[in-house]
Design an enzyme around this catalytic site. Structure first.
Site, PDB file in Angstrom:
ATOM      1  N   GLU A   1      33.684  11.070 -49.809  1.00  0.00           N
ATOM      2  CA  GLU A   1      34.361   9.965 -49.123  1.00  0.00           C
ATOM      3  C   GLU A   1      35.745   9.741 -49.735  1.00  0.00           C
ATOM      4  O   GLU A   1      36.715   9.493 -49.038  1.00  0.00           O
ATOM      5  CB  GLU A   1      33.507   8.692 -49.173  1.00  0.00           C
ATOM      6  CG  GLU A   1      32.230   8.868 -48.390  1.00  0.00           C
ATOM      7  CD  GLU A   1      31.492   7.587 -48.031  1.00  0.00           C
ATOM      8  OE1 GLU A   1      32.033   6.488 -48.232  1.00  0.00           O
ATOM      9  OE2 GLU A   1      30.347   7.703 -47.550  1.00  0.00           O
ATOM     10  N   GLU A   2      35.828   9.851 -51.055  1.00  0.00           N
ATOM     11  CA  GLU A   2      37.125   9.677 -51.725  1.00  0.00           C
ATOM     12  C   GLU A   2      38.131  10.701 -51.192  1.00  0.00           C
ATOM     13  O   GLU A   2      39.291  10.377 -50.930  1.00  0.00           O
ATOM     14  CB  GLU A   2      36.944   9.845 -53.243  1.00  0.00           C
ATOM     15  CG  GLU A   2      38.255   9.843 -54.003  1.00  0.00           C
ATOM     16  CD  GLU A   2      38.101   9.726 -55.520  1.00  0.00           C
ATOM     17  OE1 GLU A   2      37.001   9.397 -55.997  1.00  0.00           O
ATOM     18  OE2 GLU A   2      39.110   9.951 -56.209  1.00  0.00           O
TER      19      GLU A   2
END
Ligand SMILES: Cc1cc2nc3c(=O)[nH]c(=O)nc-3n(C[C@H](O)[C@H](O)[C@H](O)COP(=O)(O)OP(=O)(O)OC[C@H]3O[C@@H](n4cnc5c(N)ncnc54)[C@H](O)[C@@H]3O)c2cc1C
Length: 385
Positions: free
Chosen positions: A241-242
């Site tokens: 997600e980062e």
């Protein structure tokens, strides 16, 4: 990706927020080296923007990750990278594992308050001697009765000076390096934690990044996220997600570089004509715009796979790699056409160049992305035993 009315509403809400609550103050915050996080996060929480894809039981909107990526893209229109970075730490870096694997008790105490904007979080993975090589971290959390006792140092921790908790990766056993780590939520006011003065960064000046020391920090074991020993795996998932956030978040900033450069080159005259009329310049800007659109397609493809529960390790790594490389290329190329004006500290393209430089380093450097891609391509040489 097909965008719905709801996507467009989130886009509009974030756009308004950036235009009214962030952009008028960026210059001031960049100079100050900080921004009023607590107030801003509360406003973002009230709008629901800190929990777009988080579970509704804890105050989130419960939407899929594509809605989050639309917000990430729009936050990227901020005139400084530091504020979106700080927001991304909260939404996409320190809370995904907590939301997915945390106990109900832990989510009630930390996730719900992060979503509402009443708590600020940070993510503690990197250490002075271990950044790219996450498995080599030295921070330990040793069992003592029902508690862990934590010792070690975390380096470059964004948001830490104002954070209420840290999502900490620590070694909880002497097992193999990929099996001995756990993620633990640690309140920052626990005795034994010290946050050093903020670091003097090249870019992302309005966000705060600091070193954090842990000296016999005692914390109940129930603050661990998920099963003991699964921290490395959870952090690798959290990185997806980062990395998607990072790639999506850069798009608008790059487009702004191109647009501002077009405006400048239209006005600026050399040899009796606008700079923009030189084919080498307008062709180059067209080329860069094309590359930005290609990056956008890659991000959307990664997100589409992610929401359809596909393994997007390859695409997320490629998008992160491309974002870092393209970010450097766009900022550097655009700056060139501003001439001496581009070399000035206050110039928007010069700020973008400093801010964007982080993308090739943080959250897994370009070479780490290449390593992951090679591994999945089957071209990475096997380690000698
Ligand atoms: C502004 C900023 C904010 C940050 N925020 C956070 C945060 O909130 N939380 C957190 O945990 N961390 C954070 N970091 C840390 C960041 O994730 C690390 O800096 C990054 O992972 C790189 O680690 P390192 O600096 O130790 O570089 P190193 O691991 O020492 O690597 C140095 C360079 O060597 C190259 N390299 C490394 N390994 C290889 C290899 N195998 N092959 C070829 N080349 C290689 C890469 O180019 C790399 O940039 C932040 C960093 C910065 C600068």
């Amino acid at each position: 990706m097909i965008f719905t009315q709801e996507h467009n509403e989130i886009r509009r809400t974030v756009k308004n927020f950036v235009e009214n609550e962030i952009n008028p103050y960026c210059d001031e915050w960049e100079k100050a080296g900080e921004f009023p996080m607590k107030e801003m996060f509360k406003k973002l929480g009230d709008l629901g923007l800190l929990g777009i894809s988080k579970p509704t039981e804890y105050g989130g909107m419960g939407l899929d990750y594509s809605y989050n990526i639309v917000a990430a893209e729009e936050f990227g229109a901020a005139h400084c990278g530091g504020v979106p970075l700080a927001i991304g730490v909260q939404t996409d870096m320190c809370t995904p594992a907590l939301a997915r694997f945390g106990s109900n008790e832990l989510r009630e105490e930390f996730l719900a308050q992060s979503i509402s904007g009443d708590m600020i979080g940070c993510i503690g993975v990197s250490e002075p001697s271990a950044g790219s090589d996450v498995a080599a971290i030295k921070t330990t959390a040793k069992k003592d009765g029902d508690d862990y006792v934590i010792n070690g140092t975390k380096m470059w921790i964004t948001n830490s000076p104002k954070a209420d908790y840290i999502c900490l990766l620590a070694n909880t056993s002497d097992d193999k390096v990929h099996l001995n780590k756990s993620l633990i939520v640690v309140p920052m006011n626990t005795p034994g934690i010290e946050v050093a003065p903020r670091l003097n960064k090249l870019g992302m000046r309005s966000s705060e990044t600091a070193q954090v020391f842990f000296d016999n920090v005692r914390i109940p074991q129930r603050y661990r996220i998920g099963a003991e020993g699964s921290g490395f795996m959870m952090q690798m998932l959290q990185f997806q997600e980062e990395r998607l956030f990072g790639a999506a978040n850069i798009l608008k900033g790059l487009e702004q570089c191109v647009d501002q450069t077009i405006d400048y080159c239209r006005e600026r005259q050399t040899f009796g004509q606008p700079l923009l009329d030189n084919q080498v310049i307008h062709f180059r800007l067209a080329e860069l715009q094309t590359e930005i659109e290609a990056l956008r397609c890659m991000v959307y493809q990664g997100v589409e796979g992610y929401i359809n529960k596909k393994d997007v390790t390859m695409l997320a790594s490629m998008a992160k790699l491309k974002a870092g490389r393209l970010g450097r290329e766009v900022a550097d190329s655009c700056l060139q056409y501003w001439g001496g004006m581009g070399y000035m500290w206050e110039n928007p393209v010069s700020r973008a160049m400093r801010d964007i430089r982080l993308v090739s380093i943080g959250g897994g450097a370009d070479e780490i992305m290449l390593g992951i891609i090679c591994k999945l391509m089957g071209t990475l040489p096997k380690k000698k035993k």
